[in-house]
Design a protein around this motif. Structure first.
Motif, short mmCIF file in Angstrom:
data_model
loop_
_atom_site.label_atom_id
_atom_site.label_comp_id
_atom_site.label_asym_id
_atom_site.label_seq_id
_atom_site.Cartn_x
_atom_site.Cartn_y
_atom_site.Cartn_z
N LEU A 2 23.37 -9.32 68.63
CA LEU A 2 23.49 -8.58 69.66
C LEU A 2 24.33 -7.15 69.21
O LEU A 2 23.51 -6.13 69.55
CB LEU A 2 23.82 -8.86 71.42
N ALA A 3 25.32 -8.02 68.86
CA ALA A 3 26.17 -6.39 68.68
C ALA A 3 25.89 -6.14 67.33
O ALA A 3 25.61 -5.04 66.94
CB ALA A 3 27.81 -7.37 67.71
N VAL A 4 25.11 -6.99 66.53
CA VAL A 4 24.48 -6.45 65.14
C VAL A 4 23.20 -5.58 65.41
O VAL A 4 23.36 -4.36 64.99
CB VAL A 4 23.47 -6.95 64.27
N PHE A 5 22.25 -5.63 66.34
CA PHE A 5 21.35 -4.62 66.97
C PHE A 5 22.29 -3.49 67.57
O PHE A 5 21.13 -2.14 66.51
CB PHE A 5 20.37 -5.28 68.31
N ALA A 6 23.17 -3.48 67.52
CA ALA A 6 23.41 -1.83 68.24
C ALA A 6 23.94 -1.41 66.90
O ALA A 6 23.96 -0.21 66.99
CB ALA A 6 25.19 -2.39 69.24
N LEU A 7 24.57 -2.08 65.89
CA LEU A 7 24.81 -1.00 64.89
C LEU A 7 23.55 -0.64 64.43
O LEU A 7 24.33 0.23 63.49
CB LEU A 7 25.76 -2.16 63.65
N LEU A 64 36.54 -4.80 69.54
CA LEU A 64 36.32 -4.96 68.57
C LEU A 64 35.40 -5.44 67.54
O LEU A 64 35.96 -6.44 67.20
CB LEU A 64 38.12 -3.92 67.84
N VAL A 65 33.91 -5.11 66.91
CA VAL A 65 33.50 -5.52 66.10
C VAL A 65 33.51 -4.67 64.71
O VAL A 65 32.93 -3.66 64.25
CB VAL A 65 32.06 -5.92 66.83
N GLU A 66 33.80 -5.91 63.89
CA GLU A 66 34.52 -5.57 62.69
C GLU A 66 34.51 -6.35 61.80
O GLU A 66 35.34 -7.07 61.57
CB GLU A 66 36.03 -4.56 62.50
#
Length: 184
Positions: A44-49, A171-173
């Motif tokens: 899901l986070a990768v989709f957002a990026l 924070l996704v980093e």
């Protein structure tokens, strides 16, 4: 009797100031019985990026010849191939031959580090491949946002993703291991 996938719904509002992309997406995620919450939330986070109107989830874990997400052009050619985990060299080479850009998000802490040590020299010539390592603590924080029905806001600025739910944000980093993270 085979186990069935668990269905999650996510309403995702994205403000990507780096790319000038602002949109809302209503997503349905099928979590395979063998998939963890960490992996699903990373998807899901990768989709957002990488979000766009044509970015789509694929069959994922149940299809050997598809990535987790892809973006195809109107001629059905793969513009963007996004995978998760630690695939073998053959899969990465095949992905780089099929797609304009390939992104790999590794996770798993020490296991990912060991995979990278053995793989780095084998795939360094793949110019359209970007490899990002996501730390285990980031994955653990992402799972705190997991609900069957999610209302999330994604804010991306200066390469950082803040994913926020009703109670808190994460924070996704990741660490860039190969490639140019600016070319999302």
């Amino acid at each position: 009797m085979a186990l069935k996938a668990t269905i999650f719904k996510a309403d995702l509002d994205i403000s990507d100031m780096d790319r000038g992309y602002y949109a809302s997406h209503s997503l349905t995620l099928a979590r395979h019985p063998s998939e963890t919450d960490e992996r699903m939330m990373l998807r899901l986070a990768v989709f957002a990026l990488h979000a766009s109107e044509r970015l789509a989830f694929t069959k994922g874990l149940i299809a050997d010849d598809e990535p987790e997400l892809w973006q195809k052009n109107y001629g059905d050619e793969i513009e963007l191939w996004i995978d998760l985990g630690e695939p073998d060299e053959k899969r990465l080479k095949k992905a780089c031959a099929r797609a304009d850009r390939v992104w790999l998000y590794c996770y798993g802490g020490r296991a990912a580090d060991v995979w990278w040590q053995g793989m780095q020299s084998k795939i360094s010539r793949l110019e359209n491949l970007t490899v990002i390592s996501i730390p285990p603590d980031t994955l653990a924080q992402l799972t705190t946002l997991t609900q069957r029905g999610m209302q999330l806001q994604a804010t991306i600025q200066d390469g950082q993703l803040w994913l926020a739910g009703p109670a808190h944000s994460v924070l996704v980093e990741g660490e860039v291991w190969q490639g140019d993270a600016e070319r999302r």
